[in-house]
Design a protein around this motif. Sequence first.
Motif, short mmCIF file in Angstrom:
data_model
loop_
_atom_site.label_atom_id
_atom_site.label_comp_id
_atom_site.label_asym_id
_atom_site.label_seq_id
_atom_site.Cartn_x
_atom_site.Cartn_y
_atom_site.Cartn_z
N GLN A 117 0.88 -1.26 -0.09
CA GLN A 117 0.05 0.06 0.08
C GLN A 117 0.89 1.25 -0.08
N GLN A 118 2.03 1.17 0.72
CA GLN A 118 2.90 2.36 0.77
C GLN A 118 3.92 2.50 -0.43
N PHE A 119 4.20 1.43 -1.26
CA PHE A 119 5.13 1.26 -2.37
C PHE A 119 4.30 0.35 -3.31
N PRO A 120 3.22 0.91 -4.02
CA PRO A 120 2.58 0.16 -4.95
C PRO A 120 3.38 -0.08 -6.23
N ARG A 121 4.54 0.45 -6.46
CA ARG A 121 5.31 0.13 -7.62
C ARG A 121 6.26 -0.90 -7.61
N VAL A 122 6.68 -1.40 -6.54
CA VAL A 122 7.60 -2.36 -5.87
C VAL A 122 6.61 -3.61 -6.41
N THR A 123 7.33 -4.61 -7.20
CA THR A 123 6.84 -5.96 -7.54
C THR A 123 7.74 -7.16 -6.94
N TYR A 124 7.15 -7.96 -6.75
CA TYR A 124 7.64 -9.04 -6.00
C TYR A 124 7.81 -10.75 -6.50
N LYS A 125 8.49 -11.55 -6.43
CA LYS A 125 8.52 -12.78 -6.61
C LYS A 125 8.86 -13.62 -5.34
N VAL A 126 8.04 -14.48 -5.04
CA VAL A 126 7.96 -15.43 -4.06
C VAL A 126 7.98 -16.79 -4.20
N ASP A 127 9.13 -17.42 -3.95
CA ASP A 127 9.49 -18.68 -4.13
C ASP A 127 9.23 -19.51 -2.78
N VAL A 128 8.70 -20.71 -2.87
CA VAL A 128 8.39 -21.34 -1.61
C VAL A 128 9.30 -22.63 -1.84
N ALA A 129 10.10 -23.03 -0.82
CA ALA A 129 11.08 -24.23 -0.85
C ALA A 129 11.42 -24.60 0.49
N GLY A 130 12.27 -25.57 0.71
CA GLY A 130 12.58 -26.20 2.03
C GLY A 130 13.81 -25.50 2.31
N LEU A 131 14.31 -25.60 3.62
CA LEU A 131 15.31 -24.64 4.09
C LEU A 131 16.54 -24.83 3.30
N PRO A 132 17.24 -26.07 2.92
CA PRO A 132 18.37 -25.86 2.33
C PRO A 132 18.25 -24.97 0.81
N ALA A 133 17.09 -25.14 0.15
CA ALA A 133 16.83 -24.44 -0.87
C ALA A 133 16.66 -22.91 -0.66
N VAL A 134 16.18 -22.56 0.37
CA VAL A 134 16.17 -21.22 0.73
C VAL A 134 17.47 -20.42 0.92
N ALA A 192 -1.87 -41.19 17.42
CA ALA A 192 -1.49 -41.10 15.94
C ALA A 192 -0.81 -39.65 15.59
N LEU A 193 0.47 -39.73 15.21
CA LEU A 193 1.15 -38.39 15.07
C LEU A 193 1.11 -38.17 13.51
N ILE A 194 1.45 -36.87 13.24
CA ILE A 194 1.51 -36.35 11.79
C ILE A 194 2.87 -35.50 11.90
N LEU A 195 3.95 -35.90 11.44
CA LEU A 195 5.13 -35.24 11.71
C LEU A 195 6.03 -34.78 10.39
N PRO A 196 6.79 -33.52 10.60
CA PRO A 196 7.45 -33.23 9.43
C PRO A 196 8.64 -34.03 8.99
N ASP A 197 9.11 -34.40 7.83
CA ASP A 197 9.86 -35.14 7.46
C ASP A 197 11.48 -34.85 7.74
N ALA A 198 12.40 -35.54 7.45
CA ALA A 198 13.73 -35.25 7.55
C ALA A 198 14.13 -33.92 7.12
N ASN A 199 13.61 -33.35 6.26
CA ASN A 199 13.66 -32.10 5.57
C ASN A 199 13.76 -31.00 6.94
N TYR A 200 13.18 -31.00 7.80
CA TYR A 200 12.92 -29.94 8.64
C TYR A 200 13.69 -30.61 10.13
N ASP A 201 14.37 -29.35 10.78
CA ASP A 201 14.98 -29.48 11.95
C ASP A 201 14.16 -30.41 13.23
#
Length: 310
Positions: A117-134, A192-201
Amino acid sequence: MHFHFVALLYFRETVERGSIRQAAEALNVAASAINRQILKLEEQLGCDLFERVSGGMRLTGAGEVFHAYVLRHAQDFERTLSEIEDLRGIRRGHVTICCEEGFAKDFLPRVLRPFHQQFPRVTYKVDVAGLPAVVAAVEDGTADIGIGFEPDFDTDLRRAAEVHVELGAAMAHEHPLAGRANLHLSELVGEALILPDANYDIHDRLNKLMQGAGLKLSRIFETNSFEAMTSLIIAGLGIGLRTRVGISAEIARGEIAFVPIADRAFRSTQVVILTKARRAPPVAAALLCERMAAMFAALAEKKAPGAYGH
């Protein structure tokens, strides 16, 4: 050796489009202008960059090497343009953010809405990835800002901000344990548990803690997707061990109950904002990073709506 920016732009577009004709259409210029600039580059370098094949253009070996050079320097050039434009008062720019899944769902919208709202002319790219890729994206300059849980490996990146967030047991609201003030991990044996896999700390920390205590938890589901974990929890298929990141809306709507973990060794984890250590980010990215850091500070003090806790 210096290269004209227009020539580099035409070269890169031709590589991406696969032909001079398609590059010309994308850039709205004459095909002859693009061909002329490519020929000048080849003359300057003393080698062919493309093979002229039926239906398009294919990079030669030298062309592949030059293309990698162009991509590296294009990032620096675009950052420079962003800073110059900001100094001119245009208030435009481009910010690339790479983050783990949960942050794209609730943290980014909260911080980007007032910023946009303050800077309407700024553009963005958002990539979603696991921590090593981040981490890798920030290290190689693909992303200006990285957001994720604390890396359990060495990195030279700068921590622009960090905050401890509470770990807990997330479950469907009708679960018998949903009304508890807190839970010990030993109370989850047999659940019964639902857990993050080995990609997460969290995965490794939980394994070490359970082995040390001689406990064995029932892993019904493991996943690398927090969105999948959320859906499984709401469906009543088990209890998820995680933070509030990415489920604050579901908690507010009463779809998920979040019960903090009481064990000292598993009470919290750390979230960090990462930037390049030895290079200043573009002005827009630096300003956005400051806003993110301020929101992190508010979350740590539980001053922000929907704070993640600590």
